[in-house]
Design an enzyme around this catalytic site. Sequence first.
Site, mmCIF file in Angstrom:
data_model
loop_
_atom_site.group_PDB
_atom_site.id
_atom_site.type_symbol
_atom_site.label_atom_id
_atom_site.label_comp_id
_atom_site.label_asym_id
_atom_site.label_seq_id
_atom_site.Cartn_x
_atom_site.Cartn_y
_atom_site.Cartn_z
ATOM 1 N N ARG A 99 26.488 -26.083 5.371
ATOM 2 C CA ARG A 99 27.172 -26.097 6.507
ATOM 3 C C ARG A 99 27.009 -27.038 7.508
ATOM 4 N NH1 ARG A 99 26.393 -20.167 8.282
ATOM 5 N NH2 ARG A 99 24.714 -19.964 6.734
ATOM 6 N N GLY A 102 17.348 -17.593 -5.550
ATOM 7 C CA GLY A 102 17.393 -16.449 -4.409
ATOM 8 C C GLY A 102 15.927 -16.376 -3.817
ATOM 9 N N GLU A 149 20.800 -5.754 1.656
ATOM 10 C CA GLU A 149 21.552 -7.149 1.911
ATOM 11 C C GLU A 149 22.857 -6.622 2.547
ATOM 12 O OE1 GLU A 149 20.134 -10.393 2.430
ATOM 13 O OE2 GLU A 149 18.451 -8.885 2.155
ATOM 14 N N LYS A 168 7.148 -58.488 25.611
ATOM 15 C CA LYS A 168 6.924 -57.862 24.259
ATOM 16 C C LYS A 168 5.220 -58.481 23.990
ATOM 17 C CE LYS A 168 6.802 -60.052 20.650
ATOM 18 N NZ LYS A 168 6.975 -60.891 19.280
ATOM 19 N N TYR A 180 9.153 -68.225 19.378
ATOM 20 C CA TYR A 180 9.554 -68.399 17.995
ATOM 21 C C TYR A 180 10.083 -69.636 17.461
ATOM 22 C CZ TYR A 180 11.835 -66.403 13.554
ATOM 23 O OH TYR A 180 12.035 -66.139 12.539
HETATM 24 C C1 UD1 Z 1 17.758 -13.832 4.180
HETATM 25 C C2 UD1 Z 1 17.254 -12.415 3.931
HETATM 26 C C3 UD1 Z 1 18.099 -11.388 4.724
HETATM 27 C C4 UD1 Z 1 17.658 -11.999 6.092
HETATM 28 C C5 UD1 Z 1 18.051 -13.124 6.366
HETATM 29 C C6 UD1 Z 1 17.555 -13.607 7.670
HETATM 30 C C7 UD1 Z 1 17.069 -12.228 1.324
HETATM 31 C C8 UD1 Z 1 17.707 -11.923 0.127
HETATM 32 N N1 UD1 Z 1 17.666 -12.036 2.332
HETATM 33 O O1 UD1 Z 1 19.186 -13.815 3.754
HETATM 34 O O2 UD1 Z 1 17.553 -10.029 4.587
HETATM 35 O O3 UD1 Z 1 18.318 -10.948 7.091
HETATM 36 O O4 UD1 Z 1 17.456 -14.081 5.379
HETATM 37 O O5 UD1 Z 1 18.055 -15.150 7.937
HETATM 38 O O6 UD1 Z 1 15.961 -12.705 1.449
HETATM 39 N N2 UD1 Z 1 15.581 -20.149 -0.007
HETATM 40 C C9 UD1 Z 1 15.246 -20.882 -1.073
HETATM 41 N N3 UD1 Z 1 15.405 -20.792 -2.354
HETATM 42 C C10 UD1 Z 1 16.474 -19.859 -2.622
HETATM 43 C C11 UD1 Z 1 17.112 -19.266 -1.532
HETATM 44 C C12 UD1 Z 1 16.834 -19.476 -0.358
HETATM 45 O O7 UD1 Z 1 14.174 -21.606 -0.496
HETATM 46 O O8 UD1 Z 1 16.779 -19.733 -3.690
HETATM 47 C C13 UD1 Z 1 15.307 -20.477 1.331
HETATM 48 C C14 UD1 Z 1 16.302 -21.053 2.120
HETATM 49 O O9 UD1 Z 1 16.121 -22.436 2.148
HETATM 50 C C15 UD1 Z 1 16.198 -20.605 3.511
HETATM 51 C C16 UD1 Z 1 15.740 -19.065 3.283
HETATM 52 O O10 UD1 Z 1 15.184 -18.939 1.945
HETATM 53 O O11 UD1 Z 1 15.148 -21.023 4.354
HETATM 54 C C17 UD1 Z 1 16.541 -17.958 3.369
HETATM 55 O O12 UD1 Z 1 17.563 -18.164 2.655
HETATM 56 P P1 UD1 Z 1 19.152 -17.648 3.055
HETATM 57 O O13 UD1 Z 1 19.984 -18.046 1.731
HETATM 58 O O14 UD1 Z 1 19.501 -18.491 4.176
HETATM 59 O O15 UD1 Z 1 18.893 -16.078 3.163
HETATM 60 P P2 UD1 Z 1 20.029 -15.299 3.751
HETATM 61 O O16 UD1 Z 1 21.118 -15.048 2.626
HETATM 62 O O17 UD1 Z 1 20.473 -15.677 5.045
#
Ligand code: UD1
Length: 454
Positions: A13, A76, A151, A348, A384
């Site tokens: 986004r 995830g 979730e 400068k 220069y």
């Molecule tokens: C997550 C939480 C949710 C919480 C929300 C708060 C989970 C399953 N859900 O949801 O309960 O309310 O954050 O904002 O944890 N990331 C990775 N690798 C991945 C997926 C995500 O590094 O495979 C990182 C993302 O870059 C981000 C963070 O984890 O910094 C959260 O990921 P995001 O997909 O935004 O989580 P939400 O679905 O918003």
Amino acid sequence: MQVVILAAGQGTRMRSSRPKVLQPLGGSSLLGHVLATARSLGPKRLCVVFGHGGEAVPAVFPESDIRWVRQVPQLGTGHAVRQALPELDASGVVLVLYGDVPLLSVSTLRTLVAMAGDGERLALLTAHVEDPTGYGRIVRDGGGGIVRIVEHKDATPDERAIREINTGIMALPGACLADWLGRLNNDNAQSEYYLTDLIALAAADRVDIVASHPSVAWETLGVNDKAQLAQVERILQHEIAQGLLASGVTLRDPARIDVRGSLACGKDVEVDVGCVFEGRVVLGEGVRVGPHCVLRDVEVAAGTHIAAFSHLDGAQIGADCRVGPFARLRPGTVLGAEAHIGNFVEVKNSVIGIQSKANHLAYVGDASVGSNVNIGAGTITCNYDGANKHRTVIEDDVFIGSDTQLVAPVTVGRGATLGAGTTLTRDAPAGALTLSRARQTTIEGWKRPRKSRS
Ligand code: UD1
Ligand code: CA
């Protein structure tokens, strides 16, 4: 205590080719802020899980205290923490932070970590919000104990009515982590391995689950798009401005200052509207900065006045100087006390001595200017030659007439005067008048041409 920062997500986004966690915030990046906060907690280990954007993310942070863990593909938040397991000790507390939640305070995190003890309890940072849409919900039993997180996409209408949400930040028992992460599955609406499913596993294992809350609601704001990026930037700038006001700085409008680095001020400093401070800026007692100035990596000694629309970069400015309006000081500029640099003057890599003045339209580059020197309007150091830079030396008490070119390397001796319009190609002796100028002539009886009638 060990910290794992999740920063592998894509950030679609943002509509940017730059990885989300590298988007700018207050002179650093989103991840830069999270790393700084994490370091303030003094963790034993500092891991960052990266993935989207590839090596571009680690490349920005060469610091050796970070252990980088690659997560490809991104399956995830639970899967992300699992990738970090080889870097973590199976003991103590593991604090999980998000690379896109940059405003968390150190005190909020200290409280959370303290609640987790030495890893006897699982501590969640939760918040009560008006609109919980999109967040994981905290599900409690009849006795008020936390039993799981559901979730949004997996929640029933009843669960969606819960207003207590998971901020995502949690302090987990290191000793249980490998076991719990190994038991996660992706049998859910997003086919992801949810870190939030650990809560139900902890409850089943009779590990105490406790919650604490952020000191203020905006601390847990996540950044997903440019509107949220702008919002957290404004919150951060508001906080910085309030801090400056509290320390006694006069800000003509605290909503119209941007500090993208550190700004240290002495007593009775005044900053007018629209100023931007970058890098490390130090303003001494009584310094006044006029409207719409940019100062980057600058030290200004007491009593100096920087007038409107000046751009100062990598300069050291002495006490009681007058700079601007419309002055440009570039890296390597050192101004002695009571120097004056006026409008449309560029300096400068030059030292300007005490009480010396260049008040209008000049370029001073690669020069050593003594004290009490007057540099006339339109004076230029020709430093220069098309291939190399050369130095100009102007000794104390020199007077340089307007529209003079000093072709470096060249020295103007102490107390010398250069006539207006001089092109100086050889050294000018001390105490004497030197000028290079065609003799002035007048042609008697000369008539201006007239338009011919045809
Ligand atoms: C997550 C939480 C949710 C919480 C929300 C708060 C989970 C399953 N859900 O949801 O309960 O309310 O954050 O904002 O944890 N990331 C990775 N690798 C991945 C997926 C995500 O590094 O495979 C990182 C993302 O870059 C981000 C963070 O984890 O910094 C959260 O990921 P995001 O997909 O935004 O989580 P939400 O679905 O918003
Ligand atoms: Ca998600």
